[in-house]
Design a protein around this motif. Structure first.
Motif, PDB file in Angstrom:
ATOM      1  N   SER A   1      -1.316   2.387  -9.503  1.00 40.33           N
ATOM      2  CA  SER A   1      -0.701   1.309  -8.858  1.00 40.33           C
ATOM      3  C   SER A   1      -0.667   1.058  -7.471  1.00 40.33           C
ATOM      4  CB  SER A   1       0.374   0.670  -9.659  1.00 40.33           C
ATOM      5  OG  SER A   1      -0.055   0.623 -11.336  1.00 40.33           O
ATOM      6  N   LEU A   2       0.022   1.988  -7.091  1.00 39.67           N
ATOM      7  CA  LEU A   2       0.144   1.871  -5.533  1.00 39.67           C
ATOM      8  C   LEU A   2      -0.894   1.971  -4.711  1.00 39.67           C
ATOM      9  CD1 LEU A   2       3.081   4.686  -5.220  1.00 39.67           C
ATOM     10  CD2 LEU A   2       3.076   2.252  -4.468  1.00 39.67           C
ATOM     11  N   LYS A   3      -2.019   2.974  -5.276  1.00 38.79           N
ATOM     12  CA  LYS A   3      -3.248   3.101  -4.655  1.00 38.79           C
ATOM     13  C   LYS A   3      -3.998   1.545  -4.644  1.00 38.79           C
ATOM     14  CE  LYS A   3      -7.544   5.399  -5.042  1.00 38.79           C
ATOM     15  NZ  LYS A   3      -8.524   6.168  -5.874  1.00 38.79           N
ATOM     16  N   SER A   4      -3.831   0.893  -5.596  1.00 41.74           N
ATOM     17  CA  SER A   4      -4.543  -0.526  -5.555  1.00 41.74           C
ATOM     18  C   SER A   4      -3.870  -1.540  -4.802  1.00 41.74           C
ATOM     19  CB  SER A   4      -4.556  -0.873  -7.132  1.00 41.74           C
ATOM     20  OG  SER A   4      -4.985  -2.222  -7.300  1.00 41.74           O
ATOM     21  N   GLU A   5      -2.658  -1.644  -5.140  1.00 43.90           N
ATOM     22  CA  GLU A   5      -1.722  -2.577  -4.464  1.00 43.90           C
ATOM     23  C   GLU A   5      -1.667  -2.247  -2.773  1.00 43.90           C
ATOM     24  OE1 GLU A   5       3.121  -4.080  -4.400  1.00 43.90           O
ATOM     25  OE2 GLU A   5       2.105  -3.759  -6.408  1.00 43.90           O
ATOM     26  N   TRP A   6      -1.442  -1.095  -2.297  1.00 38.42           N
ATOM     27  CA  TRP A   6      -1.461  -0.761  -1.054  1.00 38.42           C
ATOM     28  C   TRP A   6      -2.696  -0.253  -0.286  1.00 38.42           C
ATOM     29  CZ3 TRP A   6       3.960   2.310  -0.633  1.00 38.42           C
ATOM     30  CH2 TRP A   6       5.086   1.469  -0.972  1.00 38.42           C
ATOM     31  N   GLY A   7      -3.665  -0.215  -1.215  1.00 37.78           N
ATOM     32  CA  GLY A   7      -4.908  -0.065  -0.701  1.00 37.78           C
ATOM     33  C   GLY A   7      -5.129   1.468   0.033  1.00 37.78           C
ATOM     34  N   LEU A   8      -4.545   2.458  -0.772  1.00 34.51           N
ATOM     35  CA  LEU A   8      -4.518   3.927  -0.307  1.00 34.51           C
ATOM     36  C   LEU A   8      -5.437   4.542  -0.806  1.00 34.51           C
ATOM     37  CD1 LEU A   8      -0.625   4.408  -1.556  1.00 34.51           C
ATOM     38  CD2 LEU A   8      -1.504   3.779   0.893  1.00 34.51           C
ATOM     39  N   SER A   9      -5.842   5.386   0.076  1.00 30.65           N
ATOM     40  CA  SER A   9      -7.046   6.360  -0.096  1.00 30.65           C
ATOM     41  C   SER A   9      -6.311   7.783  -0.813  1.00 30.65           C
ATOM     42  CB  SER A   9      -7.686   7.018   1.470  1.00 30.65           C
ATOM     43  OG  SER A   9      -6.794   7.588   1.840  1.00 30.65           O
ATOM     44  N   PRO A  10      -7.170   8.422  -1.462  1.00 26.34           N
ATOM     45  CA  PRO A  10      -6.664   9.592  -2.036  1.00 26.34           C
ATOM     46  C   PRO A  10      -5.866  10.699  -1.067  1.00 26.34           C
ATOM     47  CG  PRO A  10      -8.734   9.296  -3.059  1.00 26.34           C
ATOM     48  CD  PRO A  10      -8.551   8.163  -1.853  1.00 26.34           C
ATOM     49  N   THR A  11      -6.467  10.633   0.048  1.00 26.83           N
ATOM     50  CA  THR A  11      -5.889  11.399   1.337  1.00 26.83           C
ATOM     51  C   THR A  11      -4.288  11.097   1.656  1.00 26.83           C
ATOM     52  OG1 THR A  11      -8.179  11.860   2.146  1.00 26.83           O
ATOM     53  CG2 THR A  11      -6.180  12.446   3.797  1.00 26.83           C
ATOM     54  N   GLN A  12      -4.157   9.553   1.604  1.00 28.84           N
ATOM     55  CA  GLN A  12      -3.073   9.203   1.872  1.00 28.84           C
ATOM     56  C   GLN A  12      -2.070   9.449   0.644  1.00 28.84           C
ATOM     57  OE1 GLN A  12      -4.393   5.269   2.541  1.00 28.84           O
ATOM     58  NE2 GLN A  12      -3.400   5.252   4.675  1.00 28.84           N
ATOM     59  N   LEU A  13      -2.480   9.405  -0.455  1.00 26.34           N
ATOM     60  CA  LEU A  13      -1.644   9.709  -1.687  1.00 26.34           C
ATOM     61  C   LEU A  13      -1.156  11.103  -1.696  1.00 26.34           C
ATOM     62  CD1 LEU A  13      -3.161   8.079  -4.643  1.00 26.34           C
ATOM     63  CD2 LEU A  13      -0.937   7.461  -3.772  1.00 26.34           C
ATOM     64  N   GLY A  14      -1.916  12.037  -1.242  1.00 27.42           N
ATOM     65  CA  GLY A  14      -1.425  13.534  -1.221  1.00 27.42           C
ATOM     66  C   GLY A  14      -0.082  13.706  -0.867  1.00 27.42           C
ATOM     67  N   PRO A  15       0.307  13.322   0.558  1.00 25.37           N
ATOM     68  CA  PRO A  15       1.567  13.810   1.038  1.00 25.37           C
ATOM     69  C   PRO A  15       2.764  13.278  -0.003  1.00 25.37           C
ATOM     70  CG  PRO A  15       0.353  13.100   2.708  1.00 25.37           C
ATOM     71  CD  PRO A  15      -0.569  12.839   1.425  1.00 25.37           C
ATOM     72  N   LEU A  16       2.488  11.933  -0.641  1.00 19.83           N
ATOM     73  CA  LEU A  16       3.436  11.227  -1.353  1.00 19.83           C
ATOM     74  C   LEU A  16       3.644  12.173  -2.752  1.00 19.83           C
ATOM     75  CD1 LEU A  16       5.102   8.813  -2.119  1.00 19.83           C
ATOM     76  CD2 LEU A  16       3.121   7.743  -3.131  1.00 19.83           C
ATOM     77  N   LEU A  17       2.389  12.604  -3.354  1.00 16.84           N
ATOM     78  CA  LEU A  17       2.591  13.501  -4.580  1.00 16.84           C
ATOM     79  C   LEU A  17       3.351  14.623  -4.337  1.00 16.84           C
ATOM     80  CD1 LEU A  17      -1.054  12.793  -5.939  1.00 16.84           C
ATOM     81  CD2 LEU A  17       1.192  11.584  -6.785  1.00 16.84           C
ATOM     82  N   SER A  18       3.116  15.224  -2.984  1.00 16.62           N
ATOM     83  CA  SER A  18       3.716  16.778  -2.947  1.00 16.62           C
ATOM     84  C   SER A  18       5.126  16.522  -2.308  1.00 16.62           C
ATOM     85  CB  SER A  18       2.789  17.418  -2.189  1.00 16.62           C
ATOM     86  OG  SER A  18       2.584  16.917  -0.652  1.00 16.62           O
ATOM     87  N   ALA A  19       5.549  15.383  -1.959  1.00 15.46           N
ATOM     88  CA  ALA A  19       6.814  15.347  -1.086  1.00 15.46           C
ATOM     89  C   ALA A  19       8.215  15.617  -2.128  1.00 15.46           C
ATOM     90  CB  ALA A  19       7.196  13.909  -0.624  1.00 15.46           C
ATOM     91  N   GLY A  20       7.925  14.984  -3.456  1.00 17.68           N
ATOM     92  CA  GLY A  20       8.742  15.414  -4.344  1.00 17.68           C
ATOM     93  C   GLY A  20       8.890  16.907  -4.812  1.00 17.68           C
TER      94      GLY A  20
END
Length: 451
Positions: free
Chosen positions: A52-71
């Protein structure tokens, strides 16, 4: 239970070992089970809202990477900080604050519109999650009798699978109706409310109180709840550990002469084990899809890994209490290599594949949960929280590497069979590390190392 002389010094662990598992001990284990379930929910939550974040904010997989690893980075950092703190000020307070902390930052995550701030809030959420897990393990362990310690801890830890699975179910219903922020709100408000419940219902570890605060009035009250028929008038309490250990840094104790080898072996085991766990958890559906399985079948086969892990945790915990814990885990990690090979070479047969994936979950995830119980039994009260939390912290470093490796191996163009077969290496190293502990501490009960 027979009464105890009023002038006798009482060994608290022996008192717990000699009685049955009471409702009060069950309450401690249940509260910690809920903490671990909330931990699992908030750990997995980012994966459920990512599409949902990827769709709503127009994120690429590369941009999602740091978000997924931050936790995950926050989880590792939280583990390293929380353990020594809990060995100094108490397990209960650190656990309550950790649950409150990850609830607050999950709530804050729901109100941000910035990718950078969301990643930062996920890191802060991870700090709380990393502090909660080892203290829940430690508290449960210290209220369990030695003869049932492993199975009680492993059953309690199954709350993590329940929590992460519940996250998927709730996300599937809440996101279409209320948006992705609603899942973060749920992951914030519920832990914050439960932290208040813990404050009133969860006792401090009685072993910790005896070792660090021997004059505390709470000791008799707690022991009276555990063994109500025992006479406690005028009694004093002790745990069979060196008084000098209390004065030493709990981190320094990890490398004490009698513990240093086990510490390094546990770190190696946790690192290799969680590397496999997170690589498979994050990438197994993708690997199966790339191997030609329809998405629905890929998801169902991947789910067998979680089922196997839950069953494995309970069975291996039971076995660890009845046989040598090192041999049980060493054999389990070694057996995982056979199931890994089966997946690698027989993945076109759906029935064999389901059995093999279940087997890997049983042997790897089940053994990792068993390793949590082993660490809690291996270390003495004076640095038990530190021992468990630092092993988990090192393990989280392996988890980060495993999460990154999946993408890197796929990017390198390696085939399904090759990627899966490579997992035999860390499984073998985990088995070697556990067997090295068996060789070092042969013919010793784990509890005598910790005494």
């Amino acid at each position: 239970m027979s009464s105890t002389s009023s002038t006798k010094r009482i060994d608290v662990q022996q008192l717990i070992d000699s009685g049955r598992f009471t409702g009060y001990q069950f309450l401690v284990a249940f509260l910690c089970f809920v903490v671990i379930a909330l931990d699992g929910f908030d750990t997995a939550i980012i994966g459920f809202i990512a599409p949902s974040l990827k769709s709503e904010w127009g994120l690429s997989p590369t941009q999602l990477g740091p978000l997924l690893s931050a936790g995950l980075v926050g989880l590792a950092a939280g583990s390293f900080v929380a353990g020594p703190l809990a060995d100094r000020i108490g397990r209960k307070m650190v656990l309550v604050l950790s649950v409150l902390f990850f609830g607050i930052w999950s709530l804050a995550s729901a109100y941000t519109d910035s990718l950078a701030m969301l990643a930062f809030f996920r890191f802060l959420t991870g700090l709380g999650l990393g502090g909660a897990m080892p203290n829940a393990i430690t508290l449960t362990s210290e209220y369990a009798a030695t003869r049932t310690k492993s199975v009680v801890v492993t059953i309690m830890f199954c709350g993590f699978t329940l929590g992460s699975g519940l996250g998927g179910v709730l996300a599937a219903h809440m996101i279409p109706a209320y948006g992705w922020r609603s899942v973060l709100l749920f992951g914030g408000y519920v832990p914050m409310a439960f932290a208040v419940v813990l404050l009133f219902l969860l006792p401090e570890s009685v072993r910790f109180l005896v070792l660090r605060r021997p004059d505390s009035d709470k000791i008799k009250a707690i022991i009276g709840r555990i063994t109500p028929t025992t006479r406690l008038e005028g009694a004093s309490f002790y745990v069979p550990e060196s008084p000098a250990a209390v004065k030493r840094s709990p981190v320094a104790q990890l490398f004490a002469r009698e513990l240093s080898f086990g510490t390094m072996a546990l770190w190696a085991t946790f690192f290799m084990s969680l590397l496999i766990v997170y690589l498979l958890t994050n990438w197994l559906p993708t690997l199966f899809k790339d191997a030609g399985f329809p998405i629905a079948k890929a998801a169902m086969v991947a789910a067998m890994y979680q089922v196997g892990g839950t069953v494995g945790a309970i069975v291996l915990g039971w076995a660890m209490d009845r046989y040598n814990a090192y041999k049980v885990l060493g054999i389990s990690y070694l057996t995982a290599i056979l199931f890994i090979a089966l997946i690698s070479f027989q993945y076109t047969d759906l029935l064999i594949l389901n059995v093999a994936v279940f087997g890997v979950g049983f042997c790897i995830s089940g053994s990792q949960i068993g390793a949590n119980a082993l660490a809690a039994s291996f270390y003495p009260t004076s640095n038990r929280a530190t021992g468990v939390s630092w092993a988990l912290g090192i393990g989280r470093c392996g988890a980060i590497l495993g999460s990154m490796m999946g993408g890197a191996l796929l990017g390198a163009g390696l085939g399904f069979s090759t990627i899966i077969m490579l997992l035999a290496v860390p499984a073998l190293l985990a088995s070697v590390a556990i067997y090295a502990m068996y060789g070092k501490y042969a013919n010793q009960q784990v509890r005598t190392v910790a005494a």
